[in-house]
Design an enzyme around this catalytic site. Sequence first.
Site, PDB file in Angstrom:
ATOM      1  N   LYS A  20       0.451  -1.235  -0.364  1.00 38.94           N
ATOM      2  CA  LYS A  20      -0.217   0.055   0.124  1.00 38.94           C
ATOM      3  C   LYS A  20       0.395   1.160  -0.319  1.00 38.94           C
ATOM      4  CE  LYS A  20      -1.238   1.314   4.070  1.00 38.94           C
ATOM      5  NZ  LYS A  20      -1.446   2.543   4.460  1.00 38.94           N
ATOM      6  N   ASN A  21       2.512   1.252   0.957  1.00 43.27           N
ATOM      7  CA  ASN A  21       2.753   2.518   0.826  1.00 43.27           C
ATOM      8  C   ASN A  21       3.665   3.171  -0.187  1.00 43.27           C
ATOM      9  OD1 ASN A  21       0.693   3.042   3.115  1.00 43.27           O
ATOM     10  ND2 ASN A  21       2.580   2.406   4.596  1.00 43.27           N
ATOM     11  N   ARG A  91      -4.405  10.105   4.727  1.00 43.55           N
ATOM     12  CA  ARG A  91      -3.318  11.059   4.947  1.00 43.55           C
ATOM     13  C   ARG A  91      -2.475  11.066   3.705  1.00 43.55           C
ATOM     14  NH1 ARG A  91       0.056  13.657   7.962  1.00 43.55           N
ATOM     15  NH2 ARG A  91       1.891  12.621   7.012  1.00 43.55           N
ATOM     16  N   CYS A 115      -5.041  12.116  14.128  1.00 43.79           N
ATOM     17  CA  CYS A 115      -4.355  10.783  13.926  1.00 43.79           C
ATOM     18  C   CYS A 115      -4.101  10.006  15.287  1.00 43.79           C
ATOM     19  CB  CYS A 115      -3.379  10.067  13.022  1.00 43.79           C
ATOM     20  SG  CYS A 115      -3.074   9.429  12.336  1.00 43.79           S
ATOM     21  N   ARG A 120       1.510  14.635  13.481  1.00 39.87           N
ATOM     22  CA  ARG A 120       1.508  14.128  12.194  1.00 39.87           C
ATOM     23  C   ARG A 120       2.260  15.072  11.105  1.00 39.87           C
ATOM     24  NH1 ARG A 120      -0.654   8.561   9.752  1.00 39.87           N
ATOM     25  NH2 ARG A 120       1.256   8.703   9.030  1.00 39.87           N
ATOM     26  N   PRO A 121       2.974  16.183  11.504  1.00 38.93           N
ATOM     27  CA  PRO A 121       3.029  17.232  10.524  1.00 38.93           C
ATOM     28  C   PRO A 121       3.255  17.107   9.526  1.00 38.93           C
ATOM     29  CG  PRO A 121       5.122  16.714  12.233  1.00 38.93           C
ATOM     30  CD  PRO A 121       4.023  16.325  12.741  1.00 38.93           C
ATOM     31  N   ILE A 122       3.502  18.713   8.837  1.00 34.58           N
ATOM     32  CA  ILE A 122       4.121  18.232   7.248  1.00 34.58           C
ATOM     33  C   ILE A 122       5.685  19.376   7.198  1.00 34.58           C
ATOM     34  CG2 ILE A 122       2.568  16.871   6.214  1.00 34.58           C
ATOM     35  CD1 ILE A 122       1.200  19.323   5.068  1.00 34.58           C
ATOM     36  N   ASP A 123       5.579  19.992   7.559  1.00 29.95           N
ATOM     37  CA  ASP A 123       6.466  20.700   7.841  1.00 29.95           C
ATOM     38  C   ASP A 123       7.953  20.124   7.096  1.00 29.95           C
ATOM     39  OD1 ASP A 123       7.150  19.227  10.461  1.00 29.95           O
ATOM     40  OD2 ASP A 123       8.687  20.483  10.751  1.00 29.95           O
ATOM     41  N   LEU A 124       8.160  19.193   7.100  1.00 26.25           N
ATOM     42  CA  LEU A 124       9.592  18.827   6.969  1.00 26.25           C
ATOM     43  C   LEU A 124       9.249  19.179   5.197  1.00 26.25           C
ATOM     44  CD1 LEU A 124      10.787  15.782   8.762  1.00 26.25           C
ATOM     45  CD2 LEU A 124      11.761  18.894   8.638  1.00 26.25           C
ATOM     46  N   ASP A 306       4.982  -0.045  11.724  1.00 25.98           N
ATOM     47  CA  ASP A 306       3.967  -0.348  11.729  1.00 25.98           C
ATOM     48  C   ASP A 306       3.809  -1.646  11.937  1.00 25.98           C
ATOM     49  OD1 ASP A 306       3.697   1.377   7.596  1.00 25.98           O
ATOM     50  OD2 ASP A 306       3.696   1.890   9.813  1.00 25.98           O
ATOM     51  N   ARG A 398      -8.334  -0.755   4.947  1.00 23.48           N
ATOM     52  CA  ARG A 398      -7.756   0.208   4.446  1.00 23.48           C
ATOM     53  C   ARG A 398      -6.635  -0.271   4.310  1.00 23.48           C
ATOM     54  NH1 ARG A 398      -6.518   5.380   7.521  1.00 23.48           N
ATOM     55  NH2 ARG A 398      -5.188   5.900   5.845  1.00 23.48           N
TER      56      ARG A 398
HETATM   57  C1  EPZ Z   1       4.638   6.256   6.842  1.00 18.75           C
HETATM   58  O1  EPZ Z   1       3.573   7.680   6.548  1.00 18.75           O
HETATM   59  C2  EPZ Z   1       3.784   5.140   6.442  1.00 18.75           C
HETATM   60  N1  EPZ Z   1       2.248   5.756   5.632  1.00 18.75           N
HETATM   61  C3  EPZ Z   1       3.230   4.913   7.688  1.00 18.75           C
HETATM   62  O2  EPZ Z   1       2.061   3.613   7.281  1.00 18.75           O
HETATM   63  C4  EPZ Z   1       4.373   4.730   8.560  1.00 18.75           C
HETATM   64  O3  EPZ Z   1       4.491   4.647  10.041  1.00 18.75           O
HETATM   65  C5  EPZ Z   1       5.578   6.124   9.011  1.00 18.75           C
HETATM   66  O4  EPZ Z   1       6.067   6.408   7.116  1.00 18.75           O
HETATM   67  C6  EPZ Z   1       6.494   5.343   9.108  1.00 18.75           C
HETATM   68  O5  EPZ Z   1       7.177   4.625   8.519  1.00 18.75           O
HETATM   69  C7  EPZ Z   1       2.660   5.939   4.223  1.00 18.75           C
HETATM   70  O6  EPZ Z   1       3.237   6.011   3.997  1.00 18.75           O
HETATM   71  C8  EPZ Z   1       0.986   6.232   3.264  1.00 18.75           C
HETATM   72  P1  EPZ Z   1       7.131  10.413   8.178  1.00 18.75           P
HETATM   73  P2  EPZ Z   1       4.034   9.699   7.003  1.00 18.75           P
HETATM   74  O7  EPZ Z   1       6.679  11.641   7.831  1.00 18.75           O
HETATM   75  O8  EPZ Z   1       5.483   9.567   5.973  1.00 18.75           O
HETATM   76  C9  EPZ Z   1       7.432  13.003  11.714  1.00 18.75           C
HETATM   77  C10 EPZ Z   1       0.248   2.731   7.538  1.00 18.75           C
HETATM   78  O9  EPZ Z   1      -0.094   1.977   8.632  1.00 18.75           O
HETATM   79  N2  EPZ Z   1       6.966  14.015  10.848  1.00 18.75           N
HETATM   80  O10 EPZ Z   1       8.221   8.801   8.082  1.00 18.75           O
HETATM   81  O11 EPZ Z   1       3.139  10.033   7.585  1.00 18.75           O
HETATM   82  C11 EPZ Z   1       6.287  12.697  12.284  1.00 18.75           C
HETATM   83  O12 EPZ Z   1       5.594  13.235  12.904  1.00 18.75           O
HETATM   84  C12 EPZ Z   1       0.561   4.082   8.188  1.00 18.75           C
HETATM   85  O13 EPZ Z   1       0.586   1.697   6.680  1.00 18.75           O
HETATM   86  C13 EPZ Z   1       7.671  15.135  11.088  1.00 18.75           C
HETATM   87  O14 EPZ Z   1       8.205  15.473  12.530  1.00 18.75           O
HETATM   88  O15 EPZ Z   1       5.342   9.012   8.335  1.00 18.75           O
HETATM   89  C14 EPZ Z   1       6.803  11.214  12.540  1.00 18.75           C
HETATM   90  O16 EPZ Z   1       7.283  11.327  14.202  1.00 18.75           O
HETATM   91  C15 EPZ Z   1       0.992   4.656   9.153  1.00 18.75           C
HETATM   92  N3  EPZ Z   1       7.723  16.236   9.939  1.00 18.75           N
HETATM   93  C16 EPZ Z   1       8.231  10.377  12.309  1.00 18.75           C
HETATM   94  O17 EPZ Z   1       8.439  12.263  11.211  1.00 18.75           O
HETATM   95  C17 EPZ Z   1       7.223  15.717   8.679  1.00 18.75           C
HETATM   96  O18 EPZ Z   1       7.117  17.208   8.376  1.00 18.75           O
HETATM   97  C18 EPZ Z   1       8.148   9.687  10.802  1.00 18.75           C
HETATM   98  O19 EPZ Z   1       7.102  10.438   9.870  1.00 18.75           O
HETATM   99  C19 EPZ Z   1       6.752  15.049   8.361  1.00 18.75           C
HETATM  100  C20 EPZ Z   1       7.476  13.468   9.627  1.00 18.75           C
END
Ligand code: EPZ
Length: 443
Positions: A20-21, A91, A115, A120-124, A306, A398
Amino acid sequence: MLKIQGGNALRGSVQVSGAKNAALPIMAACLAVPGKTVLHNLPELRDIASMSDLLGQLGMSVTRTGTGQLILEPTRSRESVADYDLVRKMRASVCVLGPLLASRGEAFVSLPGGCNIGHRPIDLHLKGLAALGAEIEIRNGYVIAQATKLTGTRIFLGGAMGSTVTGTCNILSAAALATGRTIIESAACEPEVVDLGNFLIACGAKIEGLGTPCITIDGVEQLQPVEYEIIPDRIEAATWLIATAATRGDVTIENVIPEHLSAFLDKLTQLGVLCQINSNSIRVSGVTEIQAGDIVALAYPGIPTDIQAQLTAMLCLAKGMSVVTDRVFPERFMYASELVRMGAKIRREANSVIIQGVNRLNGASVMASDLRASAALVIAGLAAEGETTIRRIYHLDRGYEKLADKLTALGADVQRLQDRQSPPTGSSIPGPHWQQAGIGEPK
Ligand code: EPZ
């Protein structure tokens, strides 16, 4: 609702579906690929359907041409709004930001809401896109991103919690069509990010360093449509391995890439679960007793966040005291209180849970809170004595294709019944008009 009569050992073999991811960011990237792209091995999941809906709203033609196969083709539509109703349901909708900017020079994407697994911010994501030259504004809960052109640059994409999977996907997709070279430092190394990168390379992108924390992208003028097969879902594979161990079963998991699960397989061995690893399958059998142990969920190549819930469910029946810590999503333990209802001895401590193994779990009525937590409750129900009913299993739909069917085929006593709790439905997605989405007309 899922009704499980526990106590049956899982036996037989099961085929893992496409990841999925990996599928979601690759589908989103097709926004920036003119012509007909054919994707194979897509899982039949709600999230894939949601992404198809979103891409349709964004002017993509998305045609299902057989099991696990989609043809995606951009049309002339310039609609670029990913509205709140869709983004809050999934998301991963945020993955359209990079491809929209690269192909249309603008994107209006709702900020993802709350969530169940934590902040789960998207600042990066926004930092990276701004570094490439996008003008980013947050207005009425939407990200408004505009860029007449994108210019390659060096971007440090690490945050307080480490690398970002979908953030790296967004920057990869945008940089593929930027002018000049982009270097992403502290990039995510997950296999799903590598799969997106390999898809973009197949479309003509110039990318080096996939799977390492430093990825170099030399922008090209245009991408070409391709046929591409999505990698197998390592998280589904791990879930089956854990379910087999927890029920003392004997199952061969087919269509797996073992290298994607090295840290997890190493930990399973430490916990007394011996696996027979072949080139594209893994067999678990002969588990008599599960040892307690400590789990720390990390970014790849560490043990994936996960599967920490699923491992916790298995450790509830281990011999001794275990500690599970999540360094990626420190709040991702909502499922623990549901396991306690089944007789587990679990205590929350900051970004960990401390588990005292018990001899048995008892079936109970429990509530799923997110996709992987639902899988943990299924595993506990399979291993428990008596009947477990799991509500809100739309979370399961999902991320796990045909789960009840696959479980039944392995000898589990599982029934899928009408759930009184229907999924949160977004309003019908308003017509692709940004004023209906509540944001002002773009300049
Ligand atoms: C992906 O989410 C996956 N989803 C998640 O799977 C998975 O748990 C996660 O990566 C970690 O491996 C998809 O790929 C669709 P991250 P993502 O950005 O990209 C922080 C599932 O069950 N962060 O790698 O949203 C964040 O808060 C889902 O299939 C920031 O601070 O995760 C977290 O603590 C759930 N700023 C860490 O980084 C940002 O801009 C990792 O998040 C982005 C993230």
